[in-house]
Design a protein around this motif. Structure first.
Motif, PDB file in Angstrom:
ATOM      1  N   ARG A   1      -5.285   2.789  -9.519  1.00  0.00           N
ATOM      2  CA  ARG A   1      -6.689   2.974  -9.891  1.00  0.00           C
ATOM      3  C   ARG A   1      -6.783   4.082 -10.933  1.00  0.00           C
ATOM      4  NH1 ARG A   1     -10.898   2.167  -6.011  1.00  0.00           N
ATOM      5  NH2 ARG A   1     -11.739   4.191  -6.563  1.00  0.00           N
TER       6      ARG A   1
ATOM      7  N   GLY B   1      -3.940  -5.068   0.951  1.00  0.00           N
ATOM      8  CA  GLY B   1      -4.108  -4.310  -0.289  1.00  0.00           C
ATOM      9  C   GLY B   1      -3.587  -5.056  -1.504  1.00  0.00           C
ATOM     10  N   SER B   2      -3.776  -6.384  -1.521  1.00  0.00           N
ATOM     11  CA  SER B   2      -3.332  -7.223  -2.636  1.00  0.00           C
ATOM     12  C   SER B   2      -1.821  -7.206  -2.793  1.00  0.00           C
ATOM     13  CB  SER B   2      -4.001  -6.785  -3.945  1.00  0.00           C
ATOM     14  OG  SER B   2      -5.386  -6.719  -3.777  1.00  0.00           O
TER      15      SER B   2
ATOM     16  N   GLY C   1     -12.650  -0.637   1.412  1.00  0.00           N
ATOM     17  CA  GLY C   1     -12.039  -1.202   0.213  1.00  0.00           C
ATOM     18  C   GLY C   1     -13.002  -2.020  -0.625  1.00  0.00           C
ATOM     19  N   CYS C   2     -12.528  -2.499  -1.768  1.00  0.00           N
ATOM     20  CA  CYS C   2     -13.320  -3.396  -2.613  1.00  0.00           C
ATOM     21  C   CYS C   2     -13.609  -4.655  -1.775  1.00  0.00           C
ATOM     22  CB  CYS C   2     -12.535  -3.780  -3.863  1.00  0.00           C
ATOM     23  SG  CYS C   2     -12.039  -2.349  -4.845  1.00  0.00           S
TER      24      CYS C   2
ATOM     25  N   PHE D   1      -1.750  -1.873  -2.555  1.00  0.00           N
ATOM     26  CA  PHE D   1      -2.729  -0.788  -2.500  1.00  0.00           C
ATOM     27  C   PHE D   1      -2.754  -0.025  -3.833  1.00  0.00           C
ATOM     28  CE2 PHE D   1      -1.687  -1.497   2.018  1.00  0.00           C
ATOM     29  CZ  PHE D   1      -2.939  -1.843   2.440  1.00  0.00           C
ATOM     30  N   THR D   2      -2.735   1.338  -3.753  1.00  0.00           N
ATOM     31  CA  THR D   2      -2.799   2.158  -4.967  1.00  0.00           C
ATOM     32  C   THR D   2      -1.486   2.932  -5.048  1.00  0.00           C
ATOM     33  OG1 THR D   2      -5.191   2.315  -4.746  1.00  0.00           O
ATOM     34  CG2 THR D   2      -4.125   3.974  -6.119  1.00  0.00           C
TER      35      THR D   2
ATOM     36  N   PHE E   1     -13.455  -7.680  -2.076  1.00  0.00           N
ATOM     37  CA  PHE E   1     -12.595  -8.866  -2.146  1.00  0.00           C
ATOM     38  C   PHE E   1     -11.172  -8.580  -1.671  1.00  0.00           C
ATOM     39  CE2 PHE E   1     -12.902  -6.603  -6.154  1.00  0.00           C
ATOM     40  CZ  PHE E   1     -11.580  -6.181  -6.309  1.00  0.00           C
ATOM     41  N   CYS E   2     -10.858  -7.297  -1.433  1.00  0.00           N
ATOM     42  CA  CYS E   2      -9.468  -6.901  -1.209  1.00  0.00           C
ATOM     43  C   CYS E   2      -9.006  -7.222   0.212  1.00  0.00           C
ATOM     44  CB  CYS E   2      -9.313  -5.414  -1.494  1.00  0.00           C
ATOM     45  SG  CYS E   2      -7.616  -4.826  -1.359  1.00  0.00           S
TER      46      CYS E   2
ATOM     47  N   CYS F   1      -5.168   3.579  -0.061  1.00  0.00           N
ATOM     48  CA  CYS F   1      -6.032   3.557  -1.230  1.00  0.00           C
ATOM     49  C   CYS F   1      -7.205   4.495  -0.948  1.00  0.00           C
ATOM     50  CB  CYS F   1      -6.507   2.120  -1.435  1.00  0.00           C
ATOM     51  SG  CYS F   1      -7.841   1.982  -2.605  1.00  0.00           S
TER      52      CYS F   1
ATOM     53  N   ASN G   1     -10.025   4.215  -1.619  1.00  0.00           N
ATOM     54  CA  ASN G   1     -11.203   3.420  -1.342  1.00  0.00           C
ATOM     55  C   ASN G   1     -11.167   2.824   0.062  1.00  0.00           C
ATOM     56  OD1 ASN G   1     -13.616   2.346  -2.037  1.00  0.00           O
ATOM     57  ND2 ASN G   1     -12.805   0.683  -3.284  1.00  0.00           N
ATOM     58  N   ARG G   2     -10.117   3.196   0.786  1.00  0.00           N
ATOM     59  CA  ARG G   2      -9.985   2.697   2.162  1.00  0.00           C
ATOM     60  C   ARG G   2      -9.924   3.838   3.167  1.00  0.00           C
ATOM     61  NH1 ARG G   2      -8.526  -2.396   3.344  1.00  0.00           N
ATOM     62  NH2 ARG G   2      -8.326  -3.834   1.608  1.00  0.00           N
TER      63      ARG G   2
HETATM   64  S1  SF4 Z   1      -6.155  -1.579  -3.127  1.00  0.00           S
HETATM   65 FE1  SF4 Z   1      -7.256  -1.893  -5.090  1.00  0.00          FE
HETATM   66  S2  SF4 Z   1      -8.513  -3.708  -4.740  1.00  0.00           S
HETATM   67 FE2  SF4 Z   1      -7.902  -2.935  -2.703  1.00  0.00          FE
HETATM   68  S3  SF4 Z   1      -9.538  -1.545  -2.055  1.00  0.00           S
HETATM   69 FE3  SF4 Z   1      -8.034  -0.299  -3.122  1.00  0.00          FE
HETATM   70  S4  SF4 Z   1      -8.750  -0.236  -5.267  1.00  0.00           S
HETATM   71 FE4  SF4 Z   1      -9.808  -1.920  -4.262  1.00  0.00          FE
END
Ligand code: SF4
Length: 291
Positions: free
Chosen positions: A118, A46-47, A38-39, A87-88, A41-42, A27, A29-30
């Motif tokens: 995303r 990666g959910s 990451g976010c 993840f993404t 809460f993630c 992601c 964001n990681r």
């Molecule tokens: S996988 Fe989704 S929730 Fe997790 S860090 Fe990336 S954008 Fe945020």
């Protein structure tokens, strides 16, 4: 509002189940291109904790395994959605995504594809791949908006601005994708009005479906530290569903609610513990929303 079950029966003529797939992606964001960590809460997965395998297993094998797991419950009169969940899923080369989707589409029982991603990972070449996929079979694209408030977005380390979400919905609709928006209720510092604003933003953007969830705290996430330091509050069940009810009231009649709340992976769930009793929560939702 219509439920996902009704929507799937209307579109496919029968019940649909998801076969979750993990691709070999991360992601932005990681990996530092947008953010690190990451976010807040993630989870480390990666959910994607519900996917059958990691990204090293072939897509057809992951689908076969995921279908085998629910086959007994699903029976013979059911279809499957190949769900690129972790993840993404569009944070990769267009050729990698195309190959994965082509393989998924050819698997027995697969009637649709769903991709979690995303808004900032939908460049022109990726959109072309998605467009071709949408021409083959129904395509759902799930976008993690979580909040429309850019200040909260900074706090949760989302690392993109809400305007990017609005533009992404427009682009996805123009290629024939069905857009599902993820919104979290109970993010740090958010009032009920702010949460309703997020729902209105998604409605105005043209989102077709919604996945609501309460904020939950998972092990080894930055949110865990805030929870331990008593810096965040987590919604109680009634309180959370009061918010869901208010959100549903502002959705258009044809909006599909795919999820009334999430249930975090039990092994790493810290709070809220009421989400652990899935049967009780499902019964409550059915009673309260007359499903
Ligand atoms: S996988 Fe989704 S929730 Fe997790 S860090 Fe990336 S954008 Fe945020």
């Amino acid at each position: 509002m219509i439920t996902a079950n009704k929507h799937f029966r209307d579109v496919f003529g029968h019940k649909m189940y998801k076969a979750s797939i993990s691709l070999d992606v991360t992601c932005p964001n990681r990996d530092g291109s947008k953010g690190v960590g990451g976010c807040i809460f993630c989870s480390e997965g990666g959910s994607g904790e519900f996917a059958a395998y990691c990204g090293n297993t072939s897509v057809p094998d992951q689908i076969k395994e995921a279908i085998a797991q629910v086959k007994k419950k699903a029976g013979t009169d059911a279809g499957y959605i190949a769900y690129f969940q972790s993840f993404t899923s569009t944070y990769c080369s267009p050729s990698y995504l195309k190959k994965a989707m082509d393989e998924a589409s050819l698997c027995e029982g697969i009637e649709a594809v769903s991709v979690a991603t995303r808004p900032d990972c939908l460049g022109g070449d990726i959109l072309d791949v998605l467009k071709r996929q949408a021409e083959k079979m129904p395509l759902y694209v799930e976008l993690g908006l979580q909040t429309s408030n850019d200040e909260t977005a900074k706090l949760i380390n989302r690392c993109y601005e809400t305007i990017e979400y609005i533009e992404a919905v427009k682009k996805l609709k123009s290629i024939g994708a069905n857009v599902i928006t993820h919104i979290i209720f109970g993010l740090p510092g958010e009032t009920k009005d702010m949460m309703m604003e997020s729902v209105k933003t998604a409605v105005d953007a043209g989102s077709d479906g919604y996945k609501f969830t309460c904020l939950y705290v998972l092990c080894n996430t930055p949110l865990e530290k805030l929870w331990e330091d008593n810096k965040i509050a987590i919604l109680e069940m009634e309180e959370y569903f009061d918010i869901v009810e208010a959100a549903i009231a502002i959705l258009p009649d044809n909006a599909v609610v795919h999820r009334f709340t999430g249930d975090g992976p039990k092994k790493i769930l810290i709070a809220p513990l009421w989400t652990k009793n899935k049967r009780q929560v499902v019964n409550y939702i059915n009673r309260r929303f007359g499903l």
